[in-house]
Scaffold this active site. Sequence first.
Site, mmCIF file in Angstrom:
data_model
loop_
_atom_site.group_PDB
_atom_site.id
_atom_site.type_symbol
_atom_site.label_atom_id
_atom_site.label_comp_id
_atom_site.label_asym_id
_atom_site.label_seq_id
_atom_site.Cartn_x
_atom_site.Cartn_y
_atom_site.Cartn_z
ATOM 1 N N ARG A 39 0.805 -1.228 0.000
ATOM 2 C CA ARG A 39 0.000 0.000 0.000
ATOM 3 C C ARG A 39 0.831 1.267 0.000
ATOM 4 O O ARG A 39 0.362 2.309 -0.427
ATOM 5 C CB ARG A 39 -0.945 -0.001 1.204
ATOM 6 C CG ARG A 39 -0.253 -0.143 2.545
ATOM 7 C CD ARG A 39 -1.258 -0.236 3.676
ATOM 8 N NE ARG A 39 -0.637 -0.690 4.910
ATOM 9 C CZ ARG A 39 -1.266 -0.802 6.059
ATOM 10 N NH1 ARG A 39 -2.547 -0.485 6.139
ATOM 11 N NH2 ARG A 39 -0.642 -1.241 7.130
ATOM 12 N N ALA A 42 6.696 4.132 -1.139
ATOM 13 C CA ALA A 42 8.130 4.075 -0.848
ATOM 14 C C ALA A 42 8.525 2.673 -0.381
ATOM 15 O O ALA A 42 9.520 2.104 -0.852
ATOM 16 C CB ALA A 42 8.487 5.115 0.215
ATOM 17 N N ARG A 43 7.725 2.107 0.521
ATOM 18 C CA ARG A 43 8.064 0.762 1.024
ATOM 19 C C ARG A 43 8.005 -0.269 -0.112
ATOM 20 O O ARG A 43 8.816 -1.198 -0.175
ATOM 21 C CB ARG A 43 7.093 0.365 2.143
ATOM 22 C CG ARG A 43 7.299 1.141 3.431
ATOM 23 C CD ARG A 43 6.644 0.449 4.622
ATOM 24 N NE ARG A 43 5.197 0.522 4.630
ATOM 25 C CZ ARG A 43 4.489 1.488 5.207
ATOM 26 N NH1 ARG A 43 5.102 2.474 5.807
ATOM 27 N NH2 ARG A 43 3.167 1.463 5.195
ATOM 28 N N ASP A 64 -3.953 -1.485 -1.507
ATOM 29 C CA ASP A 64 -4.466 -1.414 -0.144
ATOM 30 C C ASP A 64 -5.715 -2.275 -0.113
ATOM 31 O O ASP A 64 -6.694 -1.982 -0.804
ATOM 32 C CB ASP A 64 -4.790 0.032 0.235
ATOM 33 C CG ASP A 64 -5.246 0.156 1.687
ATOM 34 O OD1 ASP A 64 -5.761 -0.838 2.248
ATOM 35 O OD2 ASP A 64 -5.098 1.239 2.263
ATOM 36 N N ASN A 91 -1.662 -12.486 1.673
ATOM 37 C CA ASN A 91 -0.809 -12.492 2.876
ATOM 38 C C ASN A 91 -1.059 -11.303 3.787
ATOM 39 O O ASN A 91 -0.889 -11.413 5.006
ATOM 40 C CB ASN A 91 0.663 -12.509 2.429
ATOM 41 C CG ASN A 91 1.613 -12.124 3.540
ATOM 42 O OD1 ASN A 91 1.936 -12.941 4.406
ATOM 43 N ND2 ASN A 91 2.050 -10.871 3.549
ATOM 44 N N TYR A 164 -8.348 -10.963 16.342
ATOM 45 C CA TYR A 164 -7.450 -11.584 15.371
ATOM 46 C C TYR A 164 -7.774 -13.061 15.136
ATOM 47 O O TYR A 164 -7.912 -13.490 13.970
ATOM 48 C CB TYR A 164 -6.001 -11.445 15.840
ATOM 49 C CG TYR A 164 -5.008 -12.129 14.927
ATOM 50 C CD1 TYR A 164 -4.690 -11.575 13.690
ATOM 51 C CD2 TYR A 164 -4.402 -13.332 15.293
ATOM 52 C CE1 TYR A 164 -3.786 -12.209 12.843
ATOM 53 C CE2 TYR A 164 -3.493 -13.961 14.456
ATOM 54 C CZ TYR A 164 -3.195 -13.388 13.230
ATOM 55 O OH TYR A 164 -2.310 -14.018 12.397
ATOM 56 N N LYS A 168 -9.107 -15.169 11.488
ATOM 57 C CA LYS A 168 -8.486 -16.268 10.746
ATOM 58 C C LYS A 168 -9.445 -17.474 10.669
ATOM 59 O O LYS A 168 -9.418 -18.219 9.689
ATOM 60 C CB LYS A 168 -7.145 -16.656 11.381
ATOM 61 C CG LYS A 168 -6.084 -15.548 11.312
ATOM 62 C CD LYS A 168 -5.756 -15.107 9.881
ATOM 63 C CE LYS A 168 -4.528 -14.201 9.834
ATOM 64 N NZ LYS A 168 -4.205 -13.739 8.453
HETATM 65 P P1 NDP Z 1 4.038 -7.974 9.086
HETATM 66 O O1 NDP Z 1 3.352 -7.021 9.999
HETATM 67 O O2 NDP Z 1 5.512 -8.070 9.085
HETATM 68 O O3 NDP Z 1 3.571 -7.702 7.570
HETATM 69 C C1 NDP Z 1 2.216 -7.497 7.262
HETATM 70 C C2 NDP Z 1 2.118 -7.045 5.824
HETATM 71 O O4 NDP Z 1 0.734 -6.800 5.529
HETATM 72 C C3 NDP Z 1 2.853 -5.729 5.580
HETATM 73 O O5 NDP Z 1 3.420 -5.751 4.295
HETATM 74 C C4 NDP Z 1 1.735 -4.701 5.662
HETATM 75 O O6 NDP Z 1 2.002 -3.516 4.935
HETATM 76 C C5 NDP Z 1 0.637 -5.509 4.977
HETATM 77 N N1 NDP Z 1 -0.668 -4.897 5.173
HETATM 78 C C6 NDP Z 1 -1.317 -4.645 6.327
HETATM 79 N N2 NDP Z 1 -2.482 -4.022 6.088
HETATM 80 C C7 NDP Z 1 -2.553 -3.862 4.737
HETATM 81 C C8 NDP Z 1 -3.498 -3.281 3.862
HETATM 82 N N3 NDP Z 1 -4.622 -2.700 4.318
HETATM 83 N N4 NDP Z 1 -3.265 -3.317 2.528
HETATM 84 C C9 NDP Z 1 -2.146 -3.880 2.045
HETATM 85 N N5 NDP Z 1 -1.195 -4.431 2.825
HETATM 86 C C10 NDP Z 1 -1.407 -4.415 4.154
HETATM 87 O O7 NDP Z 1 3.361 -9.381 9.401
HETATM 88 P P2 NDP Z 1 3.773 -10.901 9.043
HETATM 89 O O8 NDP Z 1 4.654 -10.914 7.863
HETATM 90 O O9 NDP Z 1 4.192 -11.564 10.289
HETATM 91 O O10 NDP Z 1 2.326 -11.471 8.679
HETATM 92 C C11 NDP Z 1 1.915 -11.781 7.364
HETATM 93 C C12 NDP Z 1 0.699 -12.680 7.443
HETATM 94 O O11 NDP Z 1 1.020 -13.862 8.159
HETATM 95 C C13 NDP Z 1 -0.508 -12.054 8.169
HETATM 96 O O12 NDP Z 1 -1.689 -12.393 7.475
HETATM 97 C C14 NDP Z 1 -0.471 -12.718 9.538
HETATM 98 O O13 NDP Z 1 -1.756 -12.794 10.116
HETATM 99 C C15 NDP Z 1 0.060 -14.099 9.163
HETATM 100 N N6 NDP Z 1 0.664 -14.838 10.269
HETATM 101 C C16 NDP Z 1 1.812 -14.385 10.855
HETATM 102 C C17 NDP Z 1 2.385 -15.116 11.881
HETATM 103 C C18 NDP Z 1 3.674 -14.706 12.522
HETATM 104 O O14 NDP Z 1 4.108 -15.412 13.459
HETATM 105 N N7 NDP Z 1 4.328 -13.638 12.115
HETATM 106 C C19 NDP Z 1 1.767 -16.357 12.391
HETATM 107 C C20 NDP Z 1 0.567 -16.742 11.687
HETATM 108 C C21 NDP Z 1 0.062 -16.002 10.663
HETATM 109 P P3 NDP Z 1 2.600 -2.183 5.683
HETATM 110 O O15 NDP Z 1 4.092 -2.365 5.753
HETATM 111 O O16 NDP Z 1 2.178 -1.084 4.747
HETATM 112 O O17 NDP Z 1 1.953 -2.095 7.030
#
Ligand code: NDP
Length: 241
Positions: A39, A42-43, A64, A91, A164, A168
């Site tokens: 979304r 820059a990132r 987004d 994801n 949360y 899921k």
């Molecule tokens: P991070 O917080 O590191 O990354 C989340 C990503 O989702 C970021 O790129 C964020 O973008 C993006 N995001 C959030 N909201 C939006 C939006 N409205 N539109 C577009 N992108 C969005 O989390 P994780 O990598 O750990 O998690 C990724 C997935 O894995 C999630 O669905 C999480 O529920 C699931 N998960 C994670 C676990 C863990 O242990 N880490 C365990 C089980 C499941 P931005 O940088 O802009 O915020």
Amino acid sequence: MDGMSDRRTALVTGANKGIGFAIAEGLGAAGFQVAVGARDDARREVAVERLRAAGVDAFGVALDVTTDDSPAAAARSIEQETGRLDVLVNNAGIAGRIEDDAQDPTTLDLDVVRTVLETNVLGVVRVTNAMLPLLQRAESPRIVNISSDMGSLTLRTGPILAAYAPSKTMLNALTVQYARRLAETKVIINAACPGYVATDFTGHDAPRTPAEGAAIAVRLATLPDDGPRGGFFNEDGPIPW
Ligand code: NDP
């Protein structure tokens, strides 16, 4: 537009960091061209450059998942770029606010529930439905929904997070609904649990690396045509619902 190429293309939502970035790396290594859905401009650009530096054929897609317009615009830009989509990995996800017992069920902040569902559930529906016409044009289309074993009604694992975890659970239920609806099509959809992964999401206090968390998503994105449909998996196999 260069028409339909032989190169398979994968869209990963929330691919600018964490598990999504690692899935993009993994799919790139598996030979996919990767559309980096993020979304923030820059990132997203930084992630695309990092992926390219690692040898991945990557391009950025503004996305987004919480607005109706953004997934539709993303689909148009992918159509222009490639003409079709082979893999969608949903994801992008958020944990939601946890301070002040906001996700204790007995003091649940309903605004947190709304916010979490908007991204983790409705976001997946928006993106999936925007991308389905492009996926239908692929030879072996795959959709992977990044879920969590915290959504399992049977395992009852992890901290109590009453926004949360049910988000899921609903994502898992939606995965089954999509799988049933798409049963007679080439589109295979499954849900994946990455395990407990060190990312911003977990405050980097978790045992698994993003690459380890990404592995099950890459596997489900590259299932053979007779692979499972409408399942819920971690890297060890099926997870109880
Ligand atoms: P991070 O917080 O590191 O990354 C989340 C990503 O989702 C970021 O790129 C964020 O973008 C993006 N995001 C959030 N909201 C939006 C939006 N409205 N539109 C577009 N992108 C969005 O989390 P994780 O990598 O750990 O998690 C990724 C997935 O894995 C999630 O669905 C999480 O529920 C699931 N998960 C994670 C676990 C863990 O242990 N880490 C365990 C089980 C499941 P931005 O940088 O802009 O915020």
